[in-house]
Design a protein around this motif. Sequence first.
Motif, mmCIF file in Angstrom:
data_model
loop_
_atom_site.group_PDB
_atom_site.id
_atom_site.type_symbol
_atom_site.label_atom_id
_atom_site.label_comp_id
_atom_site.label_asym_id
_atom_site.label_seq_id
_atom_site.Cartn_x
_atom_site.Cartn_y
_atom_site.Cartn_z
ATOM 1 N N GLY A 87 39.355 -61.071 9.149
ATOM 2 C CA GLY A 87 40.161 -61.415 7.870
ATOM 3 C C GLY A 87 41.001 -62.345 8.041
ATOM 4 N N PRO A 88 41.704 -62.774 6.945
ATOM 5 C CA PRO A 88 42.479 -63.726 6.854
ATOM 6 C C PRO A 88 44.031 -63.596 7.675
ATOM 7 N N LYS A 89 44.348 -62.260 7.185
ATOM 8 C CA LYS A 89 45.585 -61.751 7.744
ATOM 9 C C LYS A 89 45.579 -61.660 9.363
ATOM 10 N N ALA A 90 44.553 -61.165 9.909
ATOM 11 C CA ALA A 90 44.272 -61.174 11.184
ATOM 12 C C ALA A 90 44.363 -62.287 12.004
ATOM 13 N N ASN A 91 44.368 -63.391 11.241
ATOM 14 C CA ASN A 91 44.153 -64.796 11.924
ATOM 15 C C ASN A 91 45.393 -65.330 11.542
ATOM 16 N N ASP A 92 46.407 -64.616 10.939
ATOM 17 C CA ASP A 92 47.893 -65.354 10.669
ATOM 18 C C ASP A 92 47.864 -66.472 9.629
ATOM 19 N N LEU A 93 47.088 -65.950 8.525
ATOM 20 C CA LEU A 93 46.887 -66.917 7.485
ATOM 21 C C LEU A 93 47.690 -66.332 6.118
ATOM 22 N N TRP A 94 48.930 -66.846 5.729
ATOM 23 C CA TRP A 94 49.567 -66.387 4.790
ATOM 24 C C TRP A 94 49.469 -67.089 3.387
ATOM 25 N N LYS A 95 48.348 -67.997 3.338
ATOM 26 C CA LYS A 95 47.997 -68.717 2.086
ATOM 27 C C LYS A 95 47.169 -67.444 1.249
ATOM 28 N N PRO A 96 47.546 -67.255 0.055
ATOM 29 C CA PRO A 96 47.002 -66.403 -0.727
ATOM 30 C C PRO A 96 45.263 -66.371 -0.744
ATOM 31 N N VAL A 97 44.801 -65.315 -0.777
ATOM 32 C CA VAL A 97 43.200 -64.959 -0.715
ATOM 33 C C VAL A 97 42.974 -64.294 -2.132
ATOM 34 N N VAL A 98 42.280 -64.705 -2.703
ATOM 35 C CA VAL A 98 41.712 -64.184 -3.906
ATOM 36 C C VAL A 98 40.209 -63.915 -3.546
ATOM 37 N N ALA A 99 39.732 -62.346 -3.841
ATOM 38 C CA ALA A 99 38.411 -62.213 -3.668
ATOM 39 C C ALA A 99 37.458 -62.093 -5.005
ATOM 40 N N ALA A 100 36.310 -62.725 -5.064
ATOM 41 C CA ALA A 100 35.236 -62.564 -6.278
ATOM 42 C C ALA A 100 34.390 -61.821 -5.995
ATOM 43 N N VAL A 101 34.375 -60.668 -6.672
ATOM 44 C CA VAL A 101 33.109 -59.801 -6.228
ATOM 45 C C VAL A 101 31.974 -59.645 -7.198
ATOM 46 N N GLY A 114 40.312 -55.780 1.888
ATOM 47 C CA GLY A 114 41.312 -55.270 2.633
ATOM 48 C C GLY A 114 42.674 -56.436 2.890
ATOM 49 N N GLU A 115 42.324 -57.636 3.139
ATOM 50 C CA GLU A 115 43.125 -58.552 3.527
ATOM 51 C C GLU A 115 43.081 -59.509 2.372
ATOM 52 N N ALA A 116 42.586 -59.264 1.334
ATOM 53 C CA ALA A 116 42.774 -60.326 0.182
ATOM 54 C C ALA A 116 43.929 -60.009 -0.712
ATOM 55 N N GLU A 117 44.797 -60.799 -1.270
ATOM 56 C CA GLU A 117 45.735 -60.548 -2.128
ATOM 57 C C GLU A 117 45.394 -59.483 -3.439
ATOM 58 N N PHE A 118 44.619 -59.928 -4.012
ATOM 59 C CA PHE A 118 43.787 -59.389 -5.175
ATOM 60 C C PHE A 118 42.383 -59.369 -5.300
ATOM 61 N N ILE A 119 41.705 -58.712 -5.972
ATOM 62 C CA ILE A 119 40.124 -58.662 -6.123
ATOM 63 C C ILE A 119 40.030 -58.902 -7.798
#
Length: 255
Positions: A87-101, A114-119
Motif C-alpha cells: 500500500g501507499p502508506k507502507a511506502n511513506d506516500l502521503w499524497k492522497p489516494v482515492v480508490a475507485a471500486v 485500507g490505505e486509501a484516503e477514501f473510496i
Amino acid sequence: MTVRIRVQEDGVAVVTLDRPERHNAIDLETVSELTAAWRRFRRDDAVRAVVLTGAGGRAFSTGIDRSVEVAQPPSPYAMDDPLRTVGPKANDLWKPVVAAVAGMACGGAFYLLGEAEFIVADETAAFFDPHTSYGMVSAYEAVYMAQRMPMGEVARMALMGTAERLSARRAYETGLVSEVAPAGEALTAAIRAASVIASYPTEAVQGTVRALWAAKETALAQALAQAPQLISLGNLPPGRQAALFAARTPGFRTR
C-alpha cells in the motif's frame, strides 16, 4: 506489466491493476510494481493525487493470487506477508489516494483500500472477506477495515466469509464507501474528486493527509503488530486450505 500508470496534466496519476483475467489478483510482480509506483510518486512533483482502480469492471481486486508461494519462517510468532508493503502508506506516500471500486473487492484488496484516503464505488461493487471460509485468519484485512467501519460490521464481514457480500449501498451506509456512482462511473467520479484535491497546494494537502493518519496510527500499528502470530497460529495448513477452496460451493447473500 501488471500495473498501468497514467499521469494526467492536472496532477492526478491513475494507477490500474491490470490482471482482469485473474480478477486483478495480486501476484509478486504486482506487489513489486505497486511498491515502485508509490516510491516513484513520493519524488514526482507532477503527481499531486492518485486514483487506484482495477481493470475489466468485474473486480477491483480479489486479493493475493492463490498461485503465489512464499516460504515462511518456522516460528509461529513470525511470518512473511507479501502484501504487508503493497500500500501507499507502507511506502511513506502521503499524497492522497482515492480508490475507485467496481465489481468485487475482497480479501487482500483491503490492504490497498485500507490505505486509501477514501473510496468511491459504483453500483456493481461488492465487498467480502473469504478468509474464515477457507480456514484462514483475517488479521490484516480485519484491522484495516476496523479503521473505516463499525466493529459489528467488520466482524460480520470477516466472520461470514463467502456467505455474504456487502453491497455498494450498504458499504456507503457503514462508512466504508464515501460515494456510490452509477454502474461504470466509479473511476470518473474518483478522478473528478482527485482533480479537485490536486488543484490545491500540495504541501497543505499532504500535511492534512498526514494529520488524519496520525489520529489512528498508534492503534493501527499495535493491532497490525499482533497479526503475524495470529495468522501463524490460526491458519490451517496449506493443503487443508486448498481443499476447502476446491470444495467451495456457489451462492451468497448480498446485503
